[in-house]
Write an enzyme that holds these catalytic residues in place. Structure first.
Site, PDB file in Angstrom:
ATOM      1  N   ARG A 116       1.240   5.189  15.611  1.00 14.05           N
ATOM      2  CA  ARG A 116       0.363   6.324  15.927  1.00 14.05           C
ATOM      3  C   ARG A 116       0.077   6.366  17.435  1.00 14.05           C
ATOM      4  O   ARG A 116      -0.038   7.450  18.029  1.00 14.05           O
ATOM      5  CB  ARG A 116      -0.928   6.238  15.108  1.00 14.05           C
ATOM      6  CG  ARG A 116      -0.647   6.271  13.622  1.00 14.05           C
ATOM      7  CD  ARG A 116      -1.876   6.337  12.741  1.00 14.05           C
ATOM      8  NE  ARG A 116      -1.470   6.119  11.354  1.00 14.05           N
ATOM      9  CZ  ARG A 116      -0.852   7.022  10.591  1.00 14.05           C
ATOM     10  NH1 ARG A 116      -0.602   8.228  11.067  1.00 14.05           N
ATOM     11  NH2 ARG A 116      -0.494   6.730   9.348  1.00 14.05           N
ATOM     12  N   ASP A 134       2.869   1.214  12.129  1.00 17.14           N
ATOM     13  CA  ASP A 134       1.482   1.423  11.716  1.00 17.14           C
ATOM     14  C   ASP A 134       0.646   1.993  12.869  1.00 17.14           C
ATOM     15  O   ASP A 134       1.001   3.011  13.436  1.00 17.14           O
ATOM     16  CB  ASP A 134       0.930   0.097  11.166  1.00 17.14           C
ATOM     17  CG  ASP A 134      -0.412   0.235  10.476  1.00 17.14           C
ATOM     18  OD1 ASP A 134      -0.430   0.663   9.318  1.00 17.14           O
ATOM     19  OD2 ASP A 134      -1.445  -0.096  11.097  1.00 17.14           O
ATOM     20  N   ARG A 135      -0.477   1.365  13.249  1.00 14.64           N
ATOM     21  CA  ARG A 135      -1.322   1.910  14.324  1.00 14.64           C
ATOM     22  C   ARG A 135      -0.563   1.967  15.643  1.00 14.64           C
ATOM     23  O   ARG A 135      -0.801   2.855  16.477  1.00 14.64           O
ATOM     24  CB  ARG A 135      -2.598   1.087  14.490  1.00 14.64           C
ATOM     25  CG  ARG A 135      -3.402   0.871  13.231  1.00 14.64           C
ATOM     26  CD  ARG A 135      -3.732   2.134  12.479  1.00 14.64           C
ATOM     27  NE  ARG A 135      -4.857   2.875  13.035  1.00 14.64           N
ATOM     28  CZ  ARG A 135      -5.418   3.925  12.458  1.00 14.64           C
ATOM     29  NH1 ARG A 135      -4.947   4.384  11.300  1.00 14.64           N
ATOM     30  NH2 ARG A 135      -6.437   4.557  13.031  1.00 14.64           N
ATOM     31  N   HIS A 175       4.912  -2.294   3.019  1.00 16.50           N
ATOM     32  CA  HIS A 175       4.452  -1.723   4.284  1.00 16.50           C
ATOM     33  C   HIS A 175       4.948  -2.492   5.499  1.00 16.50           C
ATOM     34  O   HIS A 175       5.260  -1.893   6.527  1.00 16.50           O
ATOM     35  CB  HIS A 175       2.921  -1.695   4.281  1.00 16.50           C
ATOM     36  CG  HIS A 175       2.307  -1.191   5.549  1.00 16.50           C
ATOM     37  ND1 HIS A 175       2.537   0.084   6.043  1.00 16.50           N
ATOM     38  CD2 HIS A 175       1.459  -1.789   6.440  1.00 16.50           C
ATOM     39  CE1 HIS A 175       1.854   0.262   7.164  1.00 16.50           C
ATOM     40  NE2 HIS A 175       1.201  -0.866   7.430  1.00 16.50           N
ATOM     41  N   HIS A 210      -9.305   1.328   3.588  1.00 17.31           N
ATOM     42  CA  HIS A 210      -9.758   0.871   4.903  1.00 17.31           C
ATOM     43  C   HIS A 210      -9.883   2.032   5.895  1.00 17.31           C
ATOM     44  O   HIS A 210     -10.615   1.925   6.880  1.00 17.31           O
ATOM     45  CB  HIS A 210      -8.821  -0.207   5.452  1.00 17.31           C
ATOM     46  CG  HIS A 210      -7.394   0.218   5.560  1.00 17.31           C
ATOM     47  ND1 HIS A 210      -6.574   0.397   4.469  1.00 17.31           N
ATOM     48  CD2 HIS A 210      -6.631   0.516   6.656  1.00 17.31           C
ATOM     49  CE1 HIS A 210      -5.378   0.775   4.873  1.00 17.31           C
ATOM     50  NE2 HIS A 210      -5.384   0.866   6.186  1.00 17.31           N
ATOM     51  N   TRP A 211      -9.174   3.135   5.656  1.00 20.21           N
ATOM     52  CA  TRP A 211      -9.276   4.285   6.559  1.00 20.21           C
ATOM     53  C   TRP A 211     -10.706   4.812   6.600  1.00 20.21           C
ATOM     54  O   TRP A 211     -11.182   5.246   7.659  1.00 20.21           O
ATOM     55  CB  TRP A 211      -8.326   5.399   6.105  1.00 20.21           C
ATOM     56  CG  TRP A 211      -6.911   5.202   6.540  1.00 20.21           C
ATOM     57  CD1 TRP A 211      -6.069   4.194   6.175  1.00 20.21           C
ATOM     58  CD2 TRP A 211      -6.170   6.049   7.425  1.00 20.21           C
ATOM     59  NE1 TRP A 211      -4.845   4.355   6.772  1.00 20.21           N
ATOM     60  CE2 TRP A 211      -4.870   5.497   7.543  1.00 20.21           C
ATOM     61  CE3 TRP A 211      -6.472   7.223   8.100  1.00 20.21           C
ATOM     62  CZ2 TRP A 211      -3.887   6.071   8.340  1.00 20.21           C
ATOM     63  CZ3 TRP A 211      -5.481   7.811   8.886  1.00 20.21           C
ATOM     64  CH2 TRP A 211      -4.206   7.236   9.002  1.00 20.21           C
ATOM     65  N   TYR A 270     -10.194   2.803  13.711  1.00 17.57           N
ATOM     66  CA  TYR A 270     -10.229   3.690  12.553  1.00 17.57           C
ATOM     67  C   TYR A 270     -11.316   4.751  12.666  1.00 17.57           C
ATOM     68  O   TYR A 270     -11.166   5.857  12.117  1.00 17.57           O
ATOM     69  CB  TYR A 270     -10.360   2.870  11.263  1.00 17.57           C
ATOM     70  CG  TYR A 270      -9.016   2.334  10.826  1.00 17.57           C
ATOM     71  CD1 TYR A 270      -8.195   3.069   9.981  1.00 17.57           C
ATOM     72  CD2 TYR A 270      -8.544   1.123  11.309  1.00 17.57           C
ATOM     73  CE1 TYR A 270      -6.950   2.608   9.600  1.00 17.57           C
ATOM     74  CE2 TYR A 270      -7.299   0.639  10.943  1.00 17.57           C
ATOM     75  CZ  TYR A 270      -6.505   1.389  10.091  1.00 17.57           C
ATOM     76  OH  TYR A 270      -5.270   0.928   9.741  1.00 17.57           O
TER      77      TYR A 270
END
Length: 286
Positions: free
Chosen positions: A103, A99-100, A264, A144-145, A205
């Site tokens: 990234r 996830d984050r 997820h 949520h993005w 975000y």
């Protein structure tokens, strides 16, 4: 959880990074995602530490890590982790990420390619592709993005009215079911009660909807040739518009991948399958 690991806090300049460290061997950095902490790795960290020097870290602002400068870009998060690993004596290392955290690992591979020996990206497609393919179907799942990216402190104020409820709804909304151990949920809830953690979610975000995109656009056309493993859940949203391996090949030409029968949160839903995939990936690089 994390039997045999020690806890550390490393001052890396613009952040203080909290991590658990255990095992001996080649260094492996584990990076979590939203709205979790390093604790998400508890189902596989101890087994990995039987073979590797494992570092499970909280991203800046998440968990027990602290951002000093309010910068929640993936570029800043990546630099934190390179400095953390250097403080432990590792100038290069493998990165296993979700996830984050994944990234962050993507940006790390482009900003610090000498540091990243190999990369595992779990349940994401490139950030630019998320925004490019955002339609009504994806927006409902990734609401949520846009919500967390709103300016002026509005998301923080709303979330802080009932942070545990919000965090639980985020977990269930992304997973589709409750796949989390009581111990892990307790840690996620503890973190969510900290207003600075909520601010970090929103800062993360907000950057992901602005400056992170600028950084990724500036890197378009570049590639990195380190080994890259892509894992994603068959019950999630990641492969709805794009094949994740094909999406990542434009950044990492050596990308390979496999789908896991999960939502997820692959590590907590299917730890054995994820562990085997990660171990097989790392063994090929020994």
């Amino acid at each position: 959880m994390f039997e045999g690991f020690r806890e550390i806090k490393a001052d890396v300049g613009n952040a203080i990074i909290h991590a658990r460290v255990g095992g001996d061997g080649a260094p492996v950095l584990l990076l979590h995602g939203y709205p979790q902490t390093h604790v998400m790795w508890h189902p596989i960290a101890e087994t990995l530490a039987e073979t590797y020097h494992v570092v499970a870290a909280d991203l800046r602002g998440y968990g027990d890590s602290v951002a000093k400068d309010g910068d929640f870009t993936f570029r800043a998060m990546a630099l934190d982790m390179v400095k953390l690993m250097a403080s432990l004596g590792h100038s290069s290392f493998h990165v296993v990420s979700h996830d984050r955290g994944a990234r962050t690992a993507h940006r790390m591979a482009f900003d610090h390619p000498v540091a990243v020996k190999s990369i595992v990206l779990m349940d994401i497609i490139p950030t630019l592709d998320v925004w490019r393919t955002m339609d009504d179907w994806l927006a409902k799942r990734y609401y949520h993005w846009t919500f967390l990216a709103q300016p002026g402190g509005m998301p923080e104020r709303l979330i802080n009215s009932d942070p545990v409820m919000f965090m639980r709804s985020a977990l269930i909304g992304l997973s589709g079911s409750d796949v989390f151990s009581p111990e892990a949920k307790a840690e996620y809830e503890r973190a969510a009660r900290n207003p600075s953690v909520i601010a970090a979610w929103c800062g993360d975000y907000a950057a992901g909807a602005s400056v992170d995109l600028e950084h990724d656009r500036a890197s378009l056309g570049e590639t990195r040739d380190m080994p890259c493993l892509v894992l994603w859940g068959s019950k999630g949203a990641v492969d709805h518009h794009l094949n994740p391996v094909e999406a990542w090949t434009s950044w990492f030409p050596n990308a390979t991948g496999q789908v896991i029968d999960a939502g997820h949160f692959l590590v907590e839903e299917r730890p054995n399958e994820v562990l085997k995939a990660v171990q097989d990936h790392l063994r090929t690089l020994a």
